[in-house]
Design a protein around this motif. Sequence first.
Motif, PDB file in Angstrom:
ATOM      1  N   CYS A  81       0.843  -1.193   0.000  1.00 36.70           N
ATOM      2  CA  CYS A  81       0.000   0.000   0.000  1.00 36.70           C
ATOM      3  C   CYS A  81       0.881   1.247   0.000  1.00 36.70           C
ATOM      4  N   ALA A  85      -2.565   2.996   3.974  1.00 35.02           N
ATOM      5  CA  ALA A  85      -3.976   2.843   4.316  1.00 35.02           C
ATOM      6  C   ALA A  85      -4.194   1.531   5.037  1.00 35.02           C
ATOM      7  N   GLN A  96      -7.449  -1.123   8.357  1.00 33.80           N
ATOM      8  CA  GLN A  96      -7.656  -0.426   7.094  1.00 33.80           C
ATOM      9  C   GLN A  96      -8.107   0.983   7.442  1.00 33.80           C
ATOM     10  N   CYS A 101      -7.056   5.684   2.084  1.00 28.45           N
ATOM     11  CA  CYS A 101      -7.062   4.814   0.914  1.00 28.45           C
ATOM     12  C   CYS A 101      -7.322   5.622  -0.358  1.00 28.45           C
ATOM     13  N   ILE A 144     -12.751   2.935  -2.470  1.00 27.12           N
ATOM     14  CA  ILE A 144     -11.782   2.523  -1.453  1.00 27.12           C
ATOM     15  C   ILE A 144     -11.945   1.054  -1.106  1.00 27.12           C
TER      16      ILE A 144
END
Lengths: 262, 457
Positions: A81, A85, A96, A101, A144
């Motif tokens: 990532c 995120a 998460q 995101c 997302i």
Amino acid sequence: MAESWGMVIDLDKCTGCQACVVACQSENNIPINDEGLFNQRRAIEWIRIERYWEGEFPDVKARFIPILCQHCADAPCEPVCPVFATYHNNEGLNVQVYNRCIGTRFCANGCPYHVRFFNFWEPEWPDSLKNQLNPDVTVRSRGIMEKCTFCVQRIRRTGRKAAQAGIDKSDAELERGLNPACVNACPTQTLEFGDMIDVLTAVKEGTRLPDEPKSKAGAKVKKELEEDGGRGYRLREQLGTNPSVVYLRKVDEHRKEVITHG
Amino acid sequence: MQDHIQLDQKQINDDLLAGVLGMPKWWLPAVLFLTLVVFAGLGSFGYMMNKGLGVTGLNRPVMWGFFIVNFVFWIGISHAGIMISAILRLTQAEWRRPVTRAAEVMTVFSLMAALHTPLFHVGRPWREMWVFPYDFARGVWPNVRSPFVWDPSAVGTYLIASSLFVFIALIPDLAVIRDRAVNPLVKKIYGTMCLGWRGTPRQWKLQAVAGILLSALVLPVFVSVHSIVSWDFAVLIGVEGWHSTIFAPYFIIGAIHSGVSAVAMLMALSVWLWGLDKYLRPDHFDAIGRLLIVVATTWFFFFFLEWVFALYTLEGVEISLRELQVFQWPYGMLFLIFLATAFFIPVPMWMFKSVRRSAFWMFFTTLLVNVGMWLERFLIIIPGLVRRQPFTFDWGTYHPSIIEILIVAETFAFVALGMLLFSKFFPLIPIFDIKEGMVVRDEIKIGRRIVPATIRE
């Protein structure tokens, strides 16, 4: 020492009733998966029951396995990532952060368990269900990723309650509040949740399991991993992801060979 | 290289500046059409931003589709720039002279096309800048372990380097345009851009040194950019078809294959569209054809190795993935087309001198190569994700939607439009470089012997 939350799933008890799936959908504000979404293969189910068949006809049996985010200690989704995120927090949760995101979907490709979900559309609920949304959980916008959080909102709420009462949050009295929705909903107690830092660390490092695990779930894992013919295993362990979810094999007296989901 | 025409300097200026000082008849309609395609693509992007990525054909197993295929393709095309202008410059290959600028400009525009593709790809493009290490109020540094953070830095470095490259080679030519321009405003603009170029020996020396230095400094980028792109795939343990250590060199050589082919296409187009056949001789096509045979064969070797590595393990998942790639509809058909177009049709054809020396056949074969190389990226990325994962029945395939196709068409139109606009304002063949080549080839008679007029240092 912080916690490391883990789960035990006893496949011998699972009947495939999908109560956990429904509980999860309503607890976590997951949009309604209608037929159209399933046909597009864009349905979102943080926990799902996969059905598979064992044996050759006529001796064939339907089996069920609940699959949710394994909260891997060495998760393949985390390093890829670009914006942090998804990362590992100090409670062993693979968290998460929706606000960070940007939706590269890199993590979804990286997940060997297929438990990461992308919001292809803006989520919608019928008017009759709008008051049902859980105020403790963010409604995710389109664009997302999302996935099982081990109901982190329940862990946080229990932590606050425990701090007020001056007790430990793993205390038996608070268990129902601490457990994720799927665990509470399971009629056969297939799923068990608890702080398994001692057991999981020992498994990861290959050292001796602790004499007295901190939680009931941990004790169960210890029993099944240590005992001769114990039933404990983790999904796709050969990938080296070190999942925090331990599965217990189905007991089948008629079968001699041992089946695990390597 | 025997076959060349010595031209006088005035004729070189007239020929090469024809496109800049005049305007071919087809230029305006072509630009209008490409602008239309670009706007259609941007319109689809706007629609997609409004509705969400649901309007694409992407789904749960196939999270990456046409956009990423296209991203890898354009990065591959961009490798032409360094290959032609840096490596051939350092190895002093004479035939590079007329093609360097076109290759470099194509590099710049294809890098721009590649860099804006991720904007289309991500779920929330308005937050795309978060992958850059720019210190803002969030206080979260980008995750340097992620290849998606390496990508913008590598591609950005390459874009800066190749823009500088283009500009440095452009300075003497800008001065020529300044001197020949009639309109005082145009004169002023080109005069500003050429940074006061007077053509003094010191300026020439600085310009030459800058060019050679940039060629040498840009070489690491040559290796790093496509390696990093390949690691977008190779780091993922969950996707069997991608998780391979050979990906970095395999992607680099594939990039050179498609990049050099694209340069050959550009050469043929310059001959047809601008009538530059005095500068792009059959010898130039011959030379690039020979280079392509080497590149294509090396690429095929890596392609073959990748398969050997995959099959040697005899792992069930790996074998079933290869089976999907080769035998299942529609990937099987695409695989056959890919093999034929990327290697088995062009390479045997390049073996014939008559093919190598013909602009038409070189254009045809290199077009095939680029179709094949686009398919190669498609066949790595899509079947890798379509594979049947354990513990899920979310098995499925991928059908690109019209939105995705329009956006992919937009990137092609964008590069073509960029090249056309560039050719209107700057000469597409470096004037000073051609003149230098003429001087290098000049021969004088001393007594009874004919010797080169200049000695290369």
